[in-house]
Design a protein around this motif. Structure first.
Motif, short mmCIF file in Angstrom:
data_model
loop_
_atom_site.label_atom_id
_atom_site.label_comp_id
_atom_site.label_asym_id
_atom_site.label_seq_id
_atom_site.Cartn_x
_atom_site.Cartn_y
_atom_site.Cartn_z
N ILE A 96 0.87 -1.18 0.00
CA ILE A 96 0.00 0.00 0.00
C ILE A 96 0.91 1.22 0.00
N ASN A 97 0.84 1.97 -1.09
CA ASN A 97 1.83 3.02 -1.33
C ASN A 97 1.27 4.42 -1.09
N ALA A 98 2.19 5.37 -0.91
CA ALA A 98 1.82 6.76 -0.65
C ALA A 98 1.68 7.55 -1.95
N ALA A 141 -0.20 -4.58 -5.57
CA ALA A 141 0.18 -3.22 -5.19
C ALA A 141 -1.02 -2.29 -5.29
N LYS A 142 -1.13 -1.40 -4.29
CA LYS A 142 -2.18 -0.39 -4.34
C LYS A 142 -1.54 0.99 -4.26
N PRO A 143 -1.53 1.74 -5.37
CA PRO A 143 -1.02 3.10 -5.29
C PRO A 143 -2.04 3.99 -4.58
N ALA A 144 -1.59 5.11 -4.02
CA ALA A 144 -2.54 6.08 -3.48
C ALA A 144 -3.45 6.53 -4.62
N THR A 145 -4.72 6.65 -4.35
CA THR A 145 -5.68 6.93 -5.42
C THR A 145 -5.39 8.25 -6.14
N ALA A 146 -5.07 9.30 -5.37
CA ALA A 146 -4.99 10.65 -5.95
C ALA A 146 -3.95 10.78 -7.06
N PHE A 174 3.54 -0.99 3.94
CA PHE A 174 2.74 0.24 3.83
C PHE A 174 3.64 1.48 3.91
N THR A 175 3.30 2.49 3.13
CA THR A 175 3.91 3.82 3.29
C THR A 175 2.79 4.84 3.33
N GLY A 176 2.81 5.69 4.35
CA GLY A 176 1.77 6.72 4.45
C GLY A 176 1.71 7.27 5.85
N SER A 177 0.52 7.64 6.29
CA SER A 177 0.39 8.34 7.58
C SER A 177 0.41 7.36 8.74
N SER A 178 0.79 7.86 9.91
CA SER A 178 0.84 6.97 11.07
C SER A 178 -0.56 6.57 11.51
N ASP A 179 -1.57 7.38 11.20
CA ASP A 179 -2.94 7.01 11.56
C ASP A 179 -3.37 5.76 10.80
N THR A 180 -3.13 5.78 9.48
CA THR A 180 -3.50 4.59 8.68
C THR A 180 -2.64 3.40 9.10
N ALA A 181 -1.36 3.67 9.37
CA ALA A 181 -0.46 2.58 9.77
C ALA A 181 -1.00 1.87 11.01
N GLU A 215 6.34 2.37 6.80
CA GLU A 215 7.11 3.62 6.66
C GLU A 215 6.10 4.73 6.89
N ALA A 216 6.23 5.43 8.01
CA ALA A 216 5.24 6.46 8.32
C ALA A 216 5.92 7.82 8.54
N ASP A 217 5.30 8.67 9.31
CA ASP A 217 5.78 10.04 9.48
C ASP A 217 7.19 10.06 10.06
N LYS A 222 8.42 14.65 0.54
CA LYS A 222 9.27 13.46 0.54
C LYS A 222 9.33 12.96 1.98
N CYS A 223 9.25 11.64 2.14
CA CYS A 223 9.31 11.09 3.50
C CYS A 223 10.64 11.38 4.15
N THR A 224 11.68 11.63 3.34
CA THR A 224 13.02 11.85 3.88
C THR A 224 13.37 13.34 4.04
N HIS A 227 4.86 17.01 15.11
CA HIS A 227 3.96 16.95 13.96
C HIS A 227 4.74 17.15 12.66
N GLU A 228 4.64 16.17 11.77
CA GLU A 228 5.30 16.30 10.47
C GLU A 228 4.45 17.16 9.55
N ILE A 229 5.02 18.25 9.06
CA ILE A 229 4.31 19.06 8.05
C ILE A 229 4.82 18.60 6.70
P1 NAP Z 1 -2.71 7.79 4.01
O1 NAP Z 1 -4.09 8.31 4.09
O2 NAP Z 1 -2.17 7.00 5.15
O3 NAP Z 1 -2.63 6.95 2.64
C1 NAP Z 1 -1.53 6.14 2.30
C2 NAP Z 1 -2.03 4.92 1.54
O4 NAP Z 1 -2.88 4.15 2.40
C3 NAP Z 1 -2.87 5.25 0.31
O5 NAP Z 1 -2.62 4.29 -0.69
C4 NAP Z 1 -4.30 5.09 0.83
O6 NAP Z 1 -5.22 4.81 -0.17
C5 NAP Z 1 -4.13 3.91 1.74
N1 NAP Z 1 -5.16 3.77 2.75
C6 NAP Z 1 -5.80 4.74 3.43
N2 NAP Z 1 -6.68 4.20 4.30
C7 NAP Z 1 -6.60 2.85 4.15
C8 NAP Z 1 -7.25 1.73 4.75
N3 NAP Z 1 -8.18 1.90 5.68
N4 NAP Z 1 -6.93 0.48 4.34
C9 NAP Z 1 -5.99 0.29 3.40
N5 NAP Z 1 -5.35 1.31 2.79
C10 NAP Z 1 -5.62 2.57 3.16
O7 NAP Z 1 -1.70 8.94 3.80
P2 NAP Z 1 -1.76 10.19 2.81
O8 NAP Z 1 -3.07 10.90 2.84
O9 NAP Z 1 -1.30 9.68 1.50
O10 NAP Z 1 -0.70 11.11 3.50
C11 NAP Z 1 -1.00 11.63 4.79
C12 NAP Z 1 0.27 11.91 5.56
O11 NAP Z 1 1.10 10.74 5.64
C13 NAP Z 1 1.17 12.93 4.93
O12 NAP Z 1 0.74 14.21 5.16
C14 NAP Z 1 2.49 12.60 5.61
O13 NAP Z 1 2.54 13.16 6.89
C15 NAP Z 1 2.45 11.11 5.74
N6 NAP Z 1 3.20 10.44 4.66
C16 NAP Z 1 4.34 9.82 4.96
C17 NAP Z 1 5.06 9.21 3.96
C18 NAP Z 1 6.32 8.47 4.23
O14 NAP Z 1 6.91 7.92 3.32
N7 NAP Z 1 6.81 8.40 5.43
C19 NAP Z 1 4.63 9.25 2.65
C20 NAP Z 1 3.44 9.89 2.37
C21 NAP Z 1 2.73 10.46 3.39
P3 NAP Z 1 -6.12 5.96 -0.86
O15 NAP Z 1 -5.18 6.87 -1.53
O16 NAP Z 1 -6.99 5.19 -1.77
O17 NAP Z 1 -6.85 6.62 0.28
#
Ligand code: NAP
Length: 515
Positions: A154-156, A180-185, A228-235, A254-256, A292-294, A397-399
């Motif tokens: 699950i990618n960012a 693989a699931k890219p972020a939708t946007a 997974f790469t993305g937010s800590s809430d989703t993680a 890989e989160a914030d 960028k996450c880095t 808080h990561e901006i």
């Molecule tokens: P996100 O909402 O956590 O989304 C990341 C990925 O998870 C997307 O592919 C998203 O899909 C998917 N996802 C969301 N909810 C899910 C669920 N319930 N089950 C399975 N997959 C799910 O993060 P974001 O909106 O892209 O970014 C938010 C914040 O995350 C950023 O502002 C930044 O702080 C942090 N971030 C960190 C990194 C890093 O590499 N460390 C990278 C990007 C972002 P959809 O797109 O379809 O919702």
């Protein structure tokens, strides 16, 4: 009519039903495509991928590596088309788009080469055999074998190419099929890559889900891997998914990360190390609009250098044109989505309560070449905190945008280490200094909080890609807030998709098995 992005699942292109999500151009807000995964049978998709496992595992590392080599080559052939898509759907400048795409292709090529080096083996040897019996006849030998499941990725939104490639390279080389699931946007680039790669791979080796994850995780099983790469809430949600918990599915996050740059007290203005520090900080703020996450968020500077650093950053950032990223004269584009713009502005407001402005105010900007009121633009913003330790929002808080804070410290190793630790664990911190004792002291204290420490100095400055580039040879991932994950790092990244197994038996039998 905009185009509809189909998913490549169960060996065929499938379009979902229901209300589709829109993919837009973040500079113009024009809708580029729609996608939906509703109604697609994800159980069938996972079963199809699972069935591809035995075939993939029967290939040698060299044969799997050759598949990755073909994927990299296909990217080179479509480079200009992919760059155009990344500019349109990602808010990328041409340089940003190349960073993502070339990073993806280089990572695939790196793992293709590793596969060639590993040759006809199907398992990896882990260390030397050890005698465990009365004589050398009875030994133990650890090996890594492919996990007999599916790798779900699950990618960012920020790296649509690099994300799918870096995770995919390691899993496919290990012998695991990938869904693989890219972020939708920002899925346009990943979708085009799938079109290019599908004919090159065995059926089921790589699938792509465009749109929401739906019930994908309900189909996970014990030998699978969820990365997974993305937010800590989703993680947090994914980690505690009932299926993940019940089946002990291996999870990599890989989160914030509140990445920092630390300027050593020995570094004077005008030196190579000073210039490297400034170039790295400004590049990380503006490359990919700081998404960028880095990217460096916290810039730790000895108190007596704060003004000089601030002035130098103002000069450099003032020369950067922000606007329509398809223009050659623009160096920084918009953030990727309207939600991201709202999040970044809210983050700046939170930081503003505890810091003073150095550059860019609240991020409001009139972008070059963009219709008034259009686009998700935030200009570069530099804030200052006289005492880094006392500035709580800086460490909490990561901006995720073009924002950094110059924060003062006393030049002491112990103080710098304590400030770094307040980030709660990070992907990368860069340390700039030519006093080797000082740098060495900080490395010892900071390494346990980080996945990577980048040591900026006079002698390496000319060849450094900067801390923001995740190299396939080096670990990408960090403890604590960063998710405690570990990707890349050469063969270490492949181990994520393999099972360590101890063989215990006759030395000659084991030797014969691994020959
Ligand atoms: P996100 O909402 O956590 O989304 C990341 C990925 O998870 C997307 O592919 C998203 O899909 C998917 N996802 C969301 N909810 C899910 C669920 N319930 N089950 C399975 N997959 C799910 O993060 P974001 O909106 O892209 O970014 C938010 C914040 O995350 C950023 O502002 C930044 O702080 C942090 N971030 C960190 C990194 C890093 O590499 N460390 C990278 C990007 C972002 P959809 O797109 O379809 O919702």
């Amino acid at each position: 009519m905009t185009r509809t992005l189909a998913s490549y699942l169960a060996g065929r292109w499938q379009t979902g039903t229901g209300t589709p999500s829109a993919l837009s151009n973040p500079a113009t807000e024009e809708i580029l495509a729609h996608t939906s995964s509703a109604g697609i049978d994800l159980g069938e998709a996972m079963a199809f991928a699972r069935a591809a496992g035995p075939g993939l595992r029967a290939l040698t590392f060299a044969e799997r590596g050759a598949l990755l080599g073909a994927m990299a080559k296909a990217m080179h052939g479509a480079r200009e088309e992919l760059i155009a898509l990344a500019i349109a759907n990602g808010g990328n400048t041409r340089g940003d788009a190349k960073f993502d795409l070339d990073g993806a292709a280089a990572t695939l090529a790196h793992y293709a080469e590793l596969g060639a080096q590993l040759g006809k083996a199907r398992v990896l040897v882990d260390g030397d055999a050890v005698q465990v019996g009365r004589t050398a006849r009875l030994v133990g030998q650890h090996v890594w074998a492919p996990r007999p499941g599916v790798a779900v990725h699950i990618n960012a939104f920020n790296f649509p190419a690099w994300g799918v490639a870096e995770k995919g390279a390691c899993a496919l080389l290990a012998g695991m099929p990938v869904v693989a699931k890219p972020a939708t946007a920002t899925a346009l680039v990943a979708h085009r890559l799938m079109e290019l790669w599908a004919p090159l791979l065995p059926p089921g080796a790589l699938s792509l889900l465009c749109g929401s994850a739906g019930d994908l995780l309900d189909h996970l099983r014990g030998p699978d891997v969820l990365a997974f790469t993305g937010s800590s809430d989703t993680a947090r949600m994914l980690r505690s998914h009932p299926r993940v918990v019940a089946e002990s599915v291996r999870v990599n996050i890989e989160a914030d990360s509140l990445n920092a740059a630390v300027l050593g007290p020995d570094v004077s203005p005008g030196t190579e190390t000073w210039n490297l520090f400034l170039a790295d900080v400004v590049r990380d703020m503006t490359q990919k609009t700081g998404q960028k996450c880095t990217a460096i968020r916290r810039v730790l500077v000895p108190h007596d250098r704060m003004d000089e650093v601030a002035q130098a950053m103002v000069e450099r950032l003032g020369a950067i044109a922000v606007g329509d990223p398809s223009r050659d004269d623009v160096r920084m584009g918009p953030v990727a989505t309207a939600q991201q713009a709202r999040d970044v502005r809210a983050g700046i407001a939170r930081l503003a309560a505890a810091t003073t402005s150095v550059f860019g105010g609240d991020g409001a900007i009139a972008p070059v070449g963009v219709a008034a009121g259009k686009g998700y633009f935030v200009g570069p913003v530099v804030r200052a905190a006289a005492d880094a330790m006392a500035c709580a929002p800086l460490h909490e808080h990561e901006i995720f945008g073009p924002v950094s804070t110059i924060a003062g410290y006393d030049g002491q190793v112990a103080t710098a280490a304590a400030i770094l630790a307040r980030g709660g664990g990070g992907l990368v911190t860069s340390i700039y200094g030519d006093d080797r004792d000082w740098v060495g002291g900080l490395v010892v204290l900071a390494a346990g909080w980080h996945g990577r420490l980048y040591l900026g100095s006079e002698k390496m400055a000319a060849q450094s890609p900067g801390p923001g580039t995740a190299l396939p040879q080096l670990l990408h991932g960090g403890p604590g807030r960063a998710g405690d994950g570990g990707e890349l790092g050469g063969s270490r990244g492949v181990h994520l998709y393999m099972q360590r197994c101890a063989l215990q038996g006759d030395a000659s039998v084991i030797k014969g098995l691994l020959a």
